[in-house]
Design a protein around this motif. Structure first.
Motif, PDB file in Angstrom:
ATOM      1  N   ASP A  17     -12.361 -12.623  -1.182  1.00 27.80           N
ATOM      2  CA  ASP A  17     -12.264 -12.926  -2.608  1.00 27.80           C
ATOM      3  C   ASP A  17     -13.355 -12.182  -3.378  1.00 27.80           C
ATOM      4  OD1 ASP A  17     -10.059 -14.561  -2.428  1.00 27.80           O
ATOM      5  OD2 ASP A  17     -11.172 -16.446  -2.516  1.00 27.80           O
ATOM      6  N   GLN A  18     -14.551 -12.127  -2.802  1.00 25.46           N
ATOM      7  CA  GLN A  18     -15.659 -11.433  -3.456  1.00 25.46           C
ATOM      8  C   GLN A  18     -15.418  -9.928  -3.541  1.00 25.46           C
ATOM      9  OE1 GLN A  18     -18.920 -12.634  -0.952  1.00 25.46           O
ATOM     10  NE2 GLN A  18     -19.400 -14.458  -2.174  1.00 25.46           N
ATOM     11  N   PHE A  19     -14.722  -9.365  -2.563  1.00 26.41           N
ATOM     12  CA  PHE A  19     -14.523  -7.924  -2.519  1.00 26.41           C
ATOM     13  C   PHE A  19     -13.243  -7.472  -3.221  1.00 26.41           C
ATOM     14  CE2 PHE A  19     -17.958  -8.068   0.398  1.00 26.41           C
ATOM     15  CZ  PHE A  19     -18.514  -6.803   0.363  1.00 26.41           C
ATOM     16  N   ALA A  20     -12.477  -8.403  -3.766  1.00 20.88           N
ATOM     17  CA  ALA A  20     -11.247  -8.036  -4.458  1.00 20.88           C
ATOM     18  C   ALA A  20     -11.524  -7.093  -5.625  1.00 20.88           C
ATOM     19  CB  ALA A  20     -10.525  -9.291  -4.951  1.00 20.88           C
ATOM     20  N   ALA A  21     -12.623  -7.331  -6.353  1.00 20.86           N
ATOM     21  CA  ALA A  21     -12.952  -6.470  -7.495  1.00 20.86           C
ATOM     22  C   ALA A  21     -13.244  -5.044  -7.044  1.00 20.86           C
ATOM     23  CB  ALA A  21     -14.154  -7.041  -8.251  1.00 20.86           C
ATOM     24  N   GLY A  22     -13.941  -4.882  -5.914  1.00 21.49           N
ATOM     25  CA  GLY A  22     -14.225  -3.556  -5.386  1.00 21.49           C
ATOM     26  C   GLY A  22     -12.963  -2.827  -4.972  1.00 21.49           C
ATOM     27  N   TRP A  23     -12.033  -3.545  -4.347  1.00 17.40           N
ATOM     28  CA  TRP A  23     -10.777  -2.920  -3.942  1.00 17.40           C
ATOM     29  C   TRP A  23      -9.939  -2.528  -5.160  1.00 17.40           C
ATOM     30  CZ3 TRP A  23      -8.209  -2.267   0.992  1.00 17.40           C
ATOM     31  CH2 TRP A  23      -9.110  -2.388   2.077  1.00 17.40           C
ATOM     32  N   LYS A  24      -9.987  -3.345  -6.205  1.00 18.81           N
ATOM     33  CA  LYS A  24      -9.274  -2.996  -7.436  1.00 18.81           C
ATOM     34  C   LYS A  24      -9.899  -1.758  -8.076  1.00 18.81           C
ATOM     35  CE  LYS A  24      -7.840  -4.925 -11.892  1.00 18.81           C
ATOM     36  NZ  LYS A  24      -7.838  -6.138 -12.745  1.00 18.81           N
ATOM     37  N   LYS A  25     -11.221  -1.699  -8.086  1.00 22.94           N
ATOM     38  CA  LYS A  25     -11.943  -0.568  -8.674  1.00 22.94           C
ATOM     39  C   LYS A  25     -11.569   0.744  -7.993  1.00 22.94           C
ATOM     40  CE  LYS A  25     -16.722   1.176  -8.765  1.00 22.94           C
ATOM     41  NZ  LYS A  25     -18.142   0.793  -8.471  1.00 22.94           N
ATOM     42  N   TRP A  26     -11.463   0.736  -6.670  1.00 22.48           N
ATOM     43  CA  TRP A  26     -11.218   1.945  -5.895  1.00 22.48           C
ATOM     44  C   TRP A  26      -9.757   2.057  -5.452  1.00 22.48           C
ATOM     45  CZ3 TRP A  26     -14.832   5.636  -5.635  1.00 22.48           C
ATOM     46  CH2 TRP A  26     -16.170   5.275  -5.856  1.00 22.48           C
ATOM     47  N   ASP A  27      -8.845   1.419  -6.164  1.00 22.91           N
ATOM     48  CA  ASP A  27      -7.455   1.353  -5.720  1.00 22.91           C
ATOM     49  C   ASP A  27      -6.839   2.729  -5.497  1.00 22.91           C
ATOM     50  OD1 ASP A  27      -4.997  -0.302  -5.230  1.00 22.91           O
ATOM     51  OD2 ASP A  27      -4.262   0.866  -6.924  1.00 22.91           O
ATOM     52  N   ALA A  28      -7.027   3.643  -6.425  1.00 22.78           N
ATOM     53  CA  ALA A  28      -6.411   4.972  -6.288  1.00 22.78           C
ATOM     54  C   ALA A  28      -6.942   5.692  -5.057  1.00 22.78           C
ATOM     55  CB  ALA A  28      -6.663   5.801  -7.543  1.00 22.78           C
ATOM     56  N   GLU A  29      -8.247   5.611  -4.844  1.00 27.35           N
ATOM     57  CA  GLU A  29      -8.846   6.276  -3.671  1.00 27.35           C
ATOM     58  C   GLU A  29      -8.372   5.634  -2.373  1.00 27.35           C
ATOM     59  OE1 GLU A  29     -11.296   7.141  -7.195  1.00 27.35           O
ATOM     60  OE2 GLU A  29     -10.439   5.303  -6.362  1.00 27.35           O
ATOM     61  N   LEU A  30      -8.291   4.306  -2.352  1.00 24.56           N
ATOM     62  CA  LEU A  30      -7.821   3.607  -1.161  1.00 24.56           C
ATOM     63  C   LEU A  30      -6.360   3.950  -0.857  1.00 24.56           C
ATOM     64  CD1 LEU A  30      -9.525   0.188  -1.869  1.00 24.56           C
ATOM     65  CD2 LEU A  30      -9.827   1.495   0.237  1.00 24.56           C
ATOM     66  N   ALA A  83      -6.765 -15.290  -1.948  1.00 21.27           N
ATOM     67  CA  ALA A  83      -6.032 -15.372  -3.206  1.00 21.27           C
ATOM     68  C   ALA A  83      -6.482 -14.265  -4.162  1.00 21.27           C
ATOM     69  CB  ALA A  83      -6.239 -16.746  -3.847  1.00 21.27           C
ATOM     70  N   GLY A  84      -7.774 -13.916  -4.113  1.00 22.24           N
ATOM     71  CA  GLY A  84      -8.282 -12.869  -4.995  1.00 22.24           C
ATOM     72  C   GLY A  84      -7.652 -11.525  -4.716  1.00 22.24           C
ATOM     73  N   MET A  85      -7.499 -11.174  -3.447  1.00 24.22           N
ATOM     74  CA  MET A  85      -6.879  -9.898  -3.089  1.00 24.22           C
ATOM     75  C   MET A  85      -5.401  -9.883  -3.505  1.00 24.22           C
ATOM     76  SD  MET A  85      -9.276  -7.976  -1.610  1.00 24.22           S
ATOM     77  CE  MET A  85      -8.786  -6.873  -0.279  1.00 24.22           C
ATOM     78  N   LEU A  86      -4.699 -10.975  -3.243  1.00 22.93           N
ATOM     79  CA  LEU A  86      -3.280 -11.031  -3.603  1.00 22.93           C
ATOM     80  C   LEU A  86      -3.073 -11.005  -5.111  1.00 22.93           C
ATOM     81  CD1 LEU A  86      -1.335 -13.434  -1.215  1.00 22.93           C
ATOM     82  CD2 LEU A  86      -1.274 -10.941  -1.325  1.00 22.93           C
ATOM     83  N   HIS A  87      -4.040 -11.519  -5.864  1.00 21.11           N
ATOM     84  CA  HIS A  87      -3.930 -11.455  -7.326  1.00 21.11           C
ATOM     85  C   HIS A  87      -3.911 -10.000  -7.787  1.00 21.11           C
ATOM     86  CE1 HIS A  87      -4.292 -12.566 -11.508  1.00 21.11           C
ATOM     87  NE2 HIS A  87      -5.373 -11.807 -11.621  1.00 21.11           N
ATOM     88  N   VAL A  88      -4.739  -9.167  -7.169  1.00 25.90           N
ATOM     89  CA  VAL A  88      -4.718  -7.736  -7.481  1.00 25.90           C
ATOM     90  C   VAL A  88      -3.363  -7.141  -7.120  1.00 25.90           C
ATOM     91  CG1 VAL A  88      -5.778  -5.489  -7.014  1.00 25.90           C
ATOM     92  CG2 VAL A  88      -7.211  -7.538  -7.154  1.00 25.90           C
ATOM     93  N   ALA A  89      -2.807  -7.540  -5.976  1.00 27.29           N
ATOM     94  CA  ALA A  89      -1.492  -7.055  -5.568  1.00 27.29           C
ATOM     95  C   ALA A  89      -0.418  -7.460  -6.579  1.00 27.29           C
ATOM     96  CB  ALA A  89      -1.137  -7.591  -4.185  1.00 27.29           C
ATOM     97  N   GLU A  90      -0.494  -8.678  -7.088  1.00 33.29           N
ATOM     98  CA  GLU A  90       0.469  -9.134  -8.098  1.00 33.29           C
ATOM     99  C   GLU A  90       0.381  -8.284  -9.361  1.00 33.29           C
ATOM    100  OE1 GLU A  90       1.418 -13.358  -8.724  1.00 33.29           O
ATOM    101  OE2 GLU A  90      -0.238 -13.788  -7.352  1.00 33.29           O
ATOM    102  N   GLU A  91      -0.828  -7.977  -9.796  1.00 31.74           N
ATOM    103  CA  GLU A  91      -1.007  -7.133 -10.974  1.00 31.74           C
ATOM    104  C   GLU A  91      -0.372  -5.755 -10.762  1.00 31.74           C
ATOM    105  OE1 GLU A  91      -5.229  -8.859 -12.777  1.00 31.74           O
ATOM    106  OE2 GLU A  91      -5.244  -7.084 -11.489  1.00 31.74           O
ATOM    107  N   LYS A  92      -0.565  -5.208  -9.570  1.00 23.03           N
ATOM    108  CA  LYS A  92      -0.008  -3.897  -9.263  1.00 23.03           C
ATOM    109  C   LYS A  92       1.515  -3.943  -9.216  1.00 23.03           C
ATOM    110  CE  LYS A  92      -2.051  -1.791  -5.818  1.00 23.03           C
ATOM    111  NZ  LYS A  92      -2.732  -1.641  -4.507  1.00 23.03           N
ATOM    112  N   ALA A  93       2.075  -4.990  -8.624  1.00 23.91           N
ATOM    113  CA  ALA A  93       3.530  -5.121  -8.553  1.00 23.91           C
ATOM    114  C   ALA A  93       4.127  -5.207  -9.953  1.00 23.91           C
ATOM    115  CB  ALA A  93       3.905  -6.359  -7.737  1.00 23.91           C
ATOM    116  N   SER A  94       3.475  -5.953 -10.830  1.00 24.22           N
ATOM    117  CA  SER A  94       3.944  -6.086 -12.203  1.00 24.22           C
ATOM    118  C   SER A  94       3.880  -4.736 -12.923  1.00 24.22           C
ATOM    119  CB  SER A  94       3.102  -7.124 -12.943  1.00 24.22           C
ATOM    120  OG  SER A  94       3.500  -7.228 -14.299  1.00 24.22           O
TER     121      SER A  94
END
Length: 282
Positions: A17-30, A83-94
């Motif tokens: 959950d704490q690292f969800a923001a980092g994964w969102k930040k680097w989404d394109a690179e990941l 839940a934090g990681m999946l929230h990022v996934a939901e945003e991307k799906a939308s």
């Protein structure tokens, strides 16, 4: 064992959950870096346009969201313990306009689905972190239909993955972190050749096969790499947090020096290798 596994899961929920923001930040690179691994898992799964797909430990959405675009007449269910990681996934799906996806926060060893529900099960880099790998693969098999393919990616050996090994090696040298048994969750826990094949066969899967896929993690500077790895790699950030100020400076200096070996044509290129394994439910 159950108590220990529950404790690990509780810590993992908090950490991811704490690292969800980092994964969102680097989404394109990941996405660019790990796409070859996700694509290999999807290829092994042998999807049809109407497949019902389960993506376990989907994190911020891959390879499940990529699979969703390949099954326009089917459905993809993305699960993760965070839940934090999946929230990022939901945003991307939308943002991608994907209407055939749903999300479920759950543990891989306790999947909340009926028996024989899915035509394919995907899992990219989840097994490395599951407290109960055997329980997780049993649940995947239970939730899969007969004939379904269960496909996964796990990181290869340490020497094949300098993208992580060089910073983890420096951490071990300067931070005096306790050594943990190979059975504990970690990046290279599933890396031994044949390890995943045995795990899948023990779960009753047939037509089990594994192969290697490799690519490069590319960054334009040591500073960019350092920012990336400390934002997305929980093991690295946790190790640095346990080190004192002097040790952290030494670790950073060592890593920057080691990165010089991987400079090629003005960029850092760090090898990244994974094992892709698949098996069929009889």
């Amino acid at each position: 064992m159950a108590v220990a596994a529950d404790s690990i899961r509780d810590r993992q929920r908090i950490i991811w959950d704490q690292f969800a923001a980092g994964w969102k930040k680097w989404d394109a690179e990941l996405l660019g870096w790990q796409r070859p691994f996700g694509d290999a898992v999807i290829k092994d799964a042998r999807l049809r346009p109407d497949s019902i797909v389960l993506d376990v430990a989907s994190g911020t959405g891959e390879p499940g969201l990529t699979a969703a675009a390949l099954v326009p007449d089917g459905e993809v269910v993305l699960t993760d313990i965070s839940a934090g990681m999946l929230h990022v996934a939901e945003e991307k799906a939308s943002a991608q306009g994907l209407a055939n996806v749903s999300f479920n926060v759950c543990d891989a060893a306790e999947l909340p689905f009926e028996d024989a529900t899915f035509d394919a099960v995907l899992c990219r880099f989840g097994f490395n972190y599951f407290p109960d790998m055997r329980g997780a693969v049993r649940e995947m098999v239970r939730a899969a239909k007969p004939g379904a393919r269960i496909s996964a990616a796990v990181w290869g050996r340490t020497a094949e993955n300098p993208w992580a090994a060089l910073v983890l090696g420096s951490l071990a040298q300067h931070a005096e972190l306790p050594r943990r048994p190979d059975v504990m969750p970690g990046l290279f826990r599933c890396s031994a050749p044949g390890f995943m094949t045995r795990l899948f066969r023990d779960a009753g899967l047939v037509d089990v096969a594994e192969h290697k896929v490799s690519t490069d993690l590319v960054h334009d500077s040591p500073d960019s790499y350092w920012e990336f790895i400390t934002d997305i790699a929980a093991t690295v950030a946790t190790g640095l947090a346990k080190a004192d100020k002097e040790a952290r400076a030494l670790i950073r200096s060592d890593v920057f020096q080691l990165l010089g070996r991987y400079e090629h044509q003005g960029a850092l290129r760090l090898r990244s290798a994974a094992t892709i394994v698949g098996g069929t439910k009889a």
